[in-house]
Design a protein around this motif. Sequence first.
Motif, PDB file in Angstrom:
ATOM      1  N   THR A 259       1.177  -0.918  -0.198  1.00  0.00           N
ATOM      2  CA  THR A 259      -0.184  -0.133  -0.346  1.00  0.00           C
ATOM      3  C   THR A 259       0.880   0.695   0.347  1.00  0.00           C
ATOM      4  N   VAL A 260       0.528   2.455  -1.098  1.00  0.00           N
ATOM      5  CA  VAL A 260       1.172   3.946  -1.091  1.00  0.00           C
ATOM      6  C   VAL A 260       0.410   4.557  -0.312  1.00  0.00           C
ATOM      7  N   VAL A 261       0.855   5.333   0.353  1.00  0.00           N
ATOM      8  CA  VAL A 261       0.478   6.519   0.391  1.00  0.00           C
ATOM      9  C   VAL A 261       1.003   7.616   0.134  1.00  0.00           C
ATOM     10  N   LEU A 262      -0.184   8.720   0.076  1.00  0.00           N
ATOM     11  CA  LEU A 262       0.969  10.314  -0.386  1.00  0.00           C
ATOM     12  C   LEU A 262      -0.435  10.962   0.153  1.00  0.00           C
ATOM     13  N   GLU A 263       0.836  11.625   1.242  1.00  0.00           N
ATOM     14  CA  GLU A 263       0.394  13.333   2.172  1.00  0.00           C
ATOM     15  C   GLU A 263       1.287  14.121   1.186  1.00  0.00           C
ATOM     16  N   GLN A 264       0.330  14.902   1.587  1.00  0.00           N
ATOM     17  CA  GLN A 264       0.697  16.567   1.543  1.00  0.00           C
ATOM     18  C   GLN A 264       0.592  17.356   2.710  1.00  0.00           C
ATOM     19  N   ALA A 265       1.421  18.461   3.251  1.00  0.00           N
ATOM     20  CA  ALA A 265       1.564  18.376   4.050  1.00  0.00           C
ATOM     21  C   ALA A 265       0.664  17.924   5.732  1.00  0.00           C
ATOM     22  N   GLY A 266       1.353  16.613   5.925  1.00  0.00           N
ATOM     23  CA  GLY A 266       0.809  15.987   6.882  1.00  0.00           C
ATOM     24  C   GLY A 266      -0.132  15.139   6.501  1.00  0.00           C
ATOM     25  N   GLU A 267      -0.928  15.587   5.562  1.00  0.00           N
ATOM     26  CA  GLU A 267      -2.638  15.597   5.518  1.00  0.00           C
ATOM     27  C   GLU A 267      -2.654  14.590   4.353  1.00  0.00           C
ATOM     28  N   GLU A 268      -3.198  12.921   4.336  1.00  0.00           N
ATOM     29  CA  GLU A 268      -3.347  12.118   3.397  1.00  0.00           C
ATOM     30  C   GLU A 268      -3.470  12.236   2.033  1.00  0.00           C
ATOM     31  N   VAL A 269      -3.718  12.307   0.761  1.00  0.00           N
ATOM     32  CA  VAL A 269      -3.712  12.903   0.025  1.00  0.00           C
ATOM     33  C   VAL A 269      -4.263  11.750  -1.601  1.00  0.00           C
ATOM     34  N   ARG A 271      -3.727   7.509  -1.791  1.00  0.00           N
ATOM     35  CA  ARG A 271      -3.521   5.664  -1.254  1.00  0.00           C
ATOM     36  C   ARG A 271      -4.116   4.468  -2.853  1.00  0.00           C
ATOM     37  N   GLN A 272      -3.037   4.002  -3.293  1.00  0.00           N
ATOM     38  CA  GLN A 272      -3.395   3.247  -3.379  1.00  0.00           C
ATOM     39  C   GLN A 272      -2.277   1.809  -3.278  1.00  0.00           C
ATOM     40  N   SER A 273      -3.153   0.741  -3.713  1.00  0.00           N
ATOM     41  CA  SER A 273      -2.274  -0.930  -3.654  1.00  0.00           C
ATOM     42  C   SER A 273      -1.842  -1.274  -4.728  1.00  0.00           C
ATOM     43  N   ALA A 274      -1.556  -1.407  -4.663  1.00  0.00           N
ATOM     44  CA  ALA A 274      -0.505  -2.867  -5.470  1.00  0.00           C
ATOM     45  C   ALA A 274       0.215  -4.396  -5.264  1.00  0.00           C
ATOM     46  N   PHE A 275       0.720  -4.687  -6.484  1.00  0.00           N
ATOM     47  CA  PHE A 275       1.182  -6.080  -6.080  1.00  0.00           C
ATOM     48  C   PHE A 275       2.670  -6.208  -6.858  1.00  0.00           C
ATOM     49  N   VAL A 276       3.683  -6.407  -6.056  1.00  0.00           N
ATOM     50  CA  VAL A 276       4.689  -6.557  -6.658  1.00  0.00           C
ATOM     51  C   VAL A 276       5.795  -8.485  -6.731  1.00  0.00           C
ATOM     52  N   ALA A 277       5.479  -7.882  -7.920  1.00  0.00           N
ATOM     53  CA  ALA A 277       6.587  -9.897  -7.907  1.00  0.00           C
ATOM     54  C   ALA A 277       7.645  -9.775  -6.817  1.00  0.00           C
ATOM     55  N   ALA A 292      -3.731  27.091  -6.427  1.00  0.00           N
ATOM     56  CA  ALA A 292      -2.934  28.554  -6.107  1.00  0.00           C
ATOM     57  C   ALA A 292      -1.501  28.818  -6.266  1.00  0.00           C
ATOM     58  N   ARG A 293      -0.544  28.818  -6.422  1.00  0.00           N
ATOM     59  CA  ARG A 293       0.942  28.744  -7.034  1.00  0.00           C
ATOM     60  C   ARG A 293       1.868  28.652  -5.890  1.00  0.00           C
ATOM     61  N   GLY A 294       2.796  28.434  -6.173  1.00  0.00           N
ATOM     62  CA  GLY A 294       3.220  28.254  -4.727  1.00  0.00           C
ATOM     63  C   GLY A 294       4.366  26.835  -4.874  1.00  0.00           C
ATOM     64  N   LEU A 295       5.143  25.962  -4.115  1.00  0.00           N
ATOM     65  CA  LEU A 295       5.958  25.124  -3.643  1.00  0.00           C
ATOM     66  C   LEU A 295       5.180  24.578  -2.446  1.00  0.00           C
ATOM     67  N   TYR A 296       5.330  22.882  -3.420  1.00  0.00           N
ATOM     68  CA  TYR A 296       4.548  21.839  -2.713  1.00  0.00           C
ATOM     69  C   TYR A 296       5.194  21.253  -2.170  1.00  0.00           C
ATOM     70  N   ARG A 297       5.341  20.412  -1.312  1.00  0.00           N
ATOM     71  CA  ARG A 297       6.554  19.228  -1.178  1.00  0.00           C
ATOM     72  C   ARG A 297       5.278  17.939  -1.147  1.00  0.00           C
ATOM     73  N   TYR A 298       5.181  16.552  -1.835  1.00  0.00           N
ATOM     74  CA  TYR A 298       4.773  15.851  -1.463  1.00  0.00           C
ATOM     75  C   TYR A 298       5.557  14.970  -0.824  1.00  0.00           C
ATOM     76  N   GLU A 299       5.162  14.061   0.367  1.00  0.00           N
ATOM     77  CA  GLU A 299       5.330  12.872   0.721  1.00  0.00           C
ATOM     78  C   GLU A 299       4.718  11.018   0.458  1.00  0.00           C
ATOM     79  N   ALA A 300       5.382  10.840  -0.096  1.00  0.00           N
ATOM     80  CA  ALA A 300       5.164   9.503  -0.535  1.00  0.00           C
ATOM     81  C   ALA A 300       5.661   8.626   0.029  1.00  0.00           C
ATOM     82  N   ARG A 301       5.066   7.072   0.725  1.00  0.00           N
ATOM     83  CA  ARG A 301       5.202   6.423   1.352  1.00  0.00           C
ATOM     84  C   ARG A 301       4.704   5.293   1.476  1.00  0.00           C
ATOM     85  N   VAL A 302       5.693   3.864   1.452  1.00  0.00           N
ATOM     86  CA  VAL A 302       4.844   2.579   1.129  1.00  0.00           C
ATOM     87  C   VAL A 302       4.951   1.753   2.801  1.00  0.00           C
TER      88      VAL A 302
END
Length: 794
Positions: A259-269, A271-277, A292-302
Amino acid sequence: MGLTDVTVLIAIYSVTLTFEPLISSTLWLVAAIVAASLLGWYAWNRPGGVSRFRWGTIIVFMSLGSAMLLAVLLNPTWQERIPPPPQKPRLSILIDDSASMASTDMPAGGTRYQAAAEIAEKCAARLAEGYDVEVAAFSKNMVGISPSELRSRVPGGLVTDLAGAISSGIDPGRASGQAVLLLSDGNHNAGGGTPRVLAAAALARAHEVPIFTKTFGSDAEVHDLALRPQNPQQLSFVGQSVPVSAVVRRRGRAPGPVTVVLEQAGEEVGRQSAFVAEESEVEVRFQVKQEARGLYRYEARVEPFPGEVTQVNNHSTFVLRVVDEPIRVLLVEGKPYWDSKFLARTLASDPSIELVSIVRMTGNRYLQRTMKRVRAGEKPTSPGEEADRDAEGDQPDDKAIPVMPRGLPAGVPVTETWRVVPDGAQILADARQLGTFQVLVMGRDSETFLSDEAIDNVRQWVAGDSGALVCCRGQPMARSDEKFNKLLPVQWQASRESRFRMTLTERGRDLHWFDSPGGGNGESLPSLPALATSTPGEQPKPLANVLASAAGNATVEAPAVTYQPYGGGRVVVVEGSGMWRWAFLPPAYSDHDATYGTLWQSLLRWLVSGAGLLPGQDMALRTDQVTFGSSEPSTATLLVRREAAQGPIPGVELSGDGLETPRTVVPAAAGELPGVFRINFGELPEGRYQARIAGQPADKSGASAVFDVRRLLEEQLDLKARPDLMARIASNTAAADFTSASADEIVKAFTAHLEQSRHERIKRTTAWDRWWVLAGTFFVWTCAWSVRRRGGLV
């Protein structure tokens, strides 16, 4: 003095003279008899006008010269004994203390480092009598230690630098001989790869330093899930949806469902599930957008699992830079083509692009089409207002049509203006007007736009203003121009028309310039209709990168998409015509309908996001990476427009988790490139950091950049031993590989090496290597010639 006396005298000076004839003794004897006979006959026939004394002098010199030549044919060789140096030879024992040496895969159950330390300790103790033993531990750097410290050290280095260890273990000034015992798993990962290690081994061979090796470890298994970003820096327009993708890699007995989760500013935006051989990887993709314009940091985690070797690589960072000023694209064509028509329509449908296309119709008639996004508070211009702005001589058949291109956010109209202009070819000759665009797309037969002044402007615009030049159907000019060709990444050759299909190269996949619809990595390109070309790209230039290759019926590959950096900008060449057919695919290819639009839109976004200055920016700060290792310097680039570069260049302020107080770094000019400056923040502790141009508003576009610093994990994840590399190091330096040897066997081998290396050496010098032999022979024959000349015989 007899022969016996001469031999004694030579023995006193430790020199022995031997003869090693260059020809057989029979042949030498025949040559001596013939020479003596000729000299005897010549001496018997003395000319009447030559005195006996002069004739005798001539015969003496000629006899002496002939004798010297015959003596040289016997190859007299002086053998001089060279005693060994009085000092002990040096033995450097180099032990690897990087993190991979902590792996517990040795037969006795201990770690690799413990086994290496035991051998190093025994060798140092038992070889100290014959060698000057020095012990050092290395990972990224090398540090000298005493043998008593070996067992107390804990392997934890983040890098294994075999090349650096070998180079540091050599003392070029050592006259008493030296040898190296290298104890490691051979897992070099410090950069440069195997060639750099072998180059260091060649340096050791040049200094006559044998490197004896012993490899520890095996193919250790690691259980881990790792997440790697595909394109960590993205650019988008306000309200535009862009893909963010990452690759999940599975090692060992890690679970397949993830399961991979994508977060931005500490909030989950997302979530996806996948199978890895098993021992494989899979791509996971999210769609993100900001209003809005700006610089946005996203963090993905498994999500981690129990027993995972490390969780540091379970997350990755993405940076999304959102702008509200559209990217201005200029498209020029020498003739009307279907390709340019569909390309213009595709670019116009992108909400982040403002398009101006100019197509030469006939003679001095150019059709100019302008797609302009209406900004908030701005009224769409009417045809009459556009006509009032036209320069004198413009045609009166203008029309402005407010339209809503596909994909544009609702409520944001676009003014589409068509008009015929007589001076369309002059747009590239106007440097100020060219500077308002970020991308220049050139079609075929574009030489009408490329005057000498226009070529100079385009080169300066790409190099100094970080512009992006795209040649969308191969060679833009029918005739070659030397100045313009310096910009281009390939050279062309004329041939018969041929067809080819496009395939991404490994380099193209690594750069992620093409966001394939529905994921994937360009697998759909070979299935699309073939393209045509009569001037295929022949040879990429040295700095060029081939992003896609073209394979025809003869399976001969050639560049299809090629790019190269030029100053602060980039130049891309896309080969082939007929790509418009990709926009009208038959029902059987309906899955690939979006490929044509995605290719061009993702290519332009990739060019602009990496090139530098965006619309409305006079300065832009770009980090070279989104994530740096804690053992490498963090670096960035500051881009400044030519006008702003005339004044003082501001510093760059750095703040973050690893700094108690912000620090300011002064940018340094990047060679001769105008408006390009480099910033080196140095090695930083782990954490999140933000860099900002001093004196610039925090919300100004391009004024700031963000990045992370993390520990490098190759030492913990890639534990495979490299006995093959260690054996090559030993073989290339005329040494032995001790991978299967015990400590006692290693000690015996070094004892034998000591006895062999301490023997007296013999220096051999042949007669021709003595300068006075050659000089003496030449002098004797010169004297004979001189006497003969004075006697009137020459």
